[in-house]
Scaffold this active site. Structure first.
Site, PDB file in Angstrom:
ATOM      1  N   HIS A 120     -12.307  19.915 -48.195  1.00 22.05           N
ATOM      2  CA  HIS A 120     -12.412  18.492 -47.876  1.00 22.05           C
ATOM      3  C   HIS A 120     -13.850  18.081 -47.595  1.00 22.05           C
ATOM      4  O   HIS A 120     -14.748  18.908 -47.518  1.00 22.05           O
ATOM      5  CB  HIS A 120     -11.482  18.105 -46.727  1.00 22.05           C
ATOM      6  CG  HIS A 120     -11.747  18.773 -45.411  1.00 22.05           C
ATOM      7  ND1 HIS A 120     -12.890  18.576 -44.675  1.00 22.05           N
ATOM      8  CD2 HIS A 120     -10.977  19.630 -44.698  1.00 22.05           C
ATOM      9  CE1 HIS A 120     -12.819  19.279 -43.557  1.00 22.05           C
ATOM     10  NE2 HIS A 120     -11.670  19.941 -43.551  1.00 22.05           N
ATOM     11  N   CYS A 142     -10.291  25.058 -42.656  1.00 23.67           N
ATOM     12  CA  CYS A 142     -10.497  24.482 -43.985  1.00 23.67           C
ATOM     13  C   CYS A 142     -11.893  24.830 -44.501  1.00 23.67           C
ATOM     14  O   CYS A 142     -12.684  25.473 -43.825  1.00 23.67           O
ATOM     15  CB  CYS A 142     -10.318  22.968 -43.931  1.00 23.67           C
ATOM     16  SG  CYS A 142      -8.630  22.455 -43.585  1.00 23.67           S
TER      17      CYS A 142
END
Length: 167
Positions: A120, A142
């Site tokens: 992301h 992430c």
């Protein structure tokens, strides 16, 4: 007459009026590789590196993700299985963690493997510049890149692209 038709078709193709099948398939990558120890992510096409990105990961990047909340980024082979354009972190591409092996390990340990691991963009609440933020591991497991880089990846990666995450 044949020459005139060929020249006309070439002109249409050259100026984008006819989509080129080879151009669109050539622009996509066929593998993403994350090297956690180097904080780098590379995208490949036909076995060649197209581009490498500096990444931020979870606060505990060493080792494989075992359970929800452990701040680790998983290791192994996964699929980039869907894109999310309305992510809290700009845009995101979902990693198919946990896979069957991860689920089996978690079940044997009596823990939850967690999930929702993504590539992301930036943290919208960060006071650091995008480049400065990439020097720190700040995610919950992430893989983060800058928003500009996320825009590039968004165009380069199709759903179904494999990702390998190495220690």
């Amino acid at each position: 007459m044949l020459l005139r038709c060929c020249l006309y078709a070439f002109w249409l193709l050259a100026f984008g009026f006819i989509p080129s099948a080879s151009a669109s398939s050539q622009s996509k990558v066929d593998l993403v590789v994350v090297n956690k120890s180097e904080s780098r992510m590379s995208v490949y096409r036909d076995g060649k590196i197209i581009k490498t990105y500096a990444i931020a990961m979870g606060d505990m990047p060493t080792g494989h993700k075992l359970t929800e909340g452990d701040q680790r980024t998983p290791q192994g082979r996964y699929i980039l299985d869907y894109k999310k354009s309305d992510s809290a972190f700009y845009k995101s591409i979902h990693i198919s963690y946990p896979n069957d092996e991860d689920k089996l390990r978690a079940k044997a340990l009596g823990i939850s493997p967690g999930g929702m691991i993504m590539i992301h963009g930036e943290n919208p609440r960060s006071t650091l510049s995008p480049e400065e933020a990439q020097k720190f591991n700040w995610t919950n497991g992430c893989i983060a890149v800058t928003n500009k880089e996320m825009d590039e990846l968004w165009q380069l990666i199709d759903e179904g692209t494999p990702i390998e995450i190495w220690p």
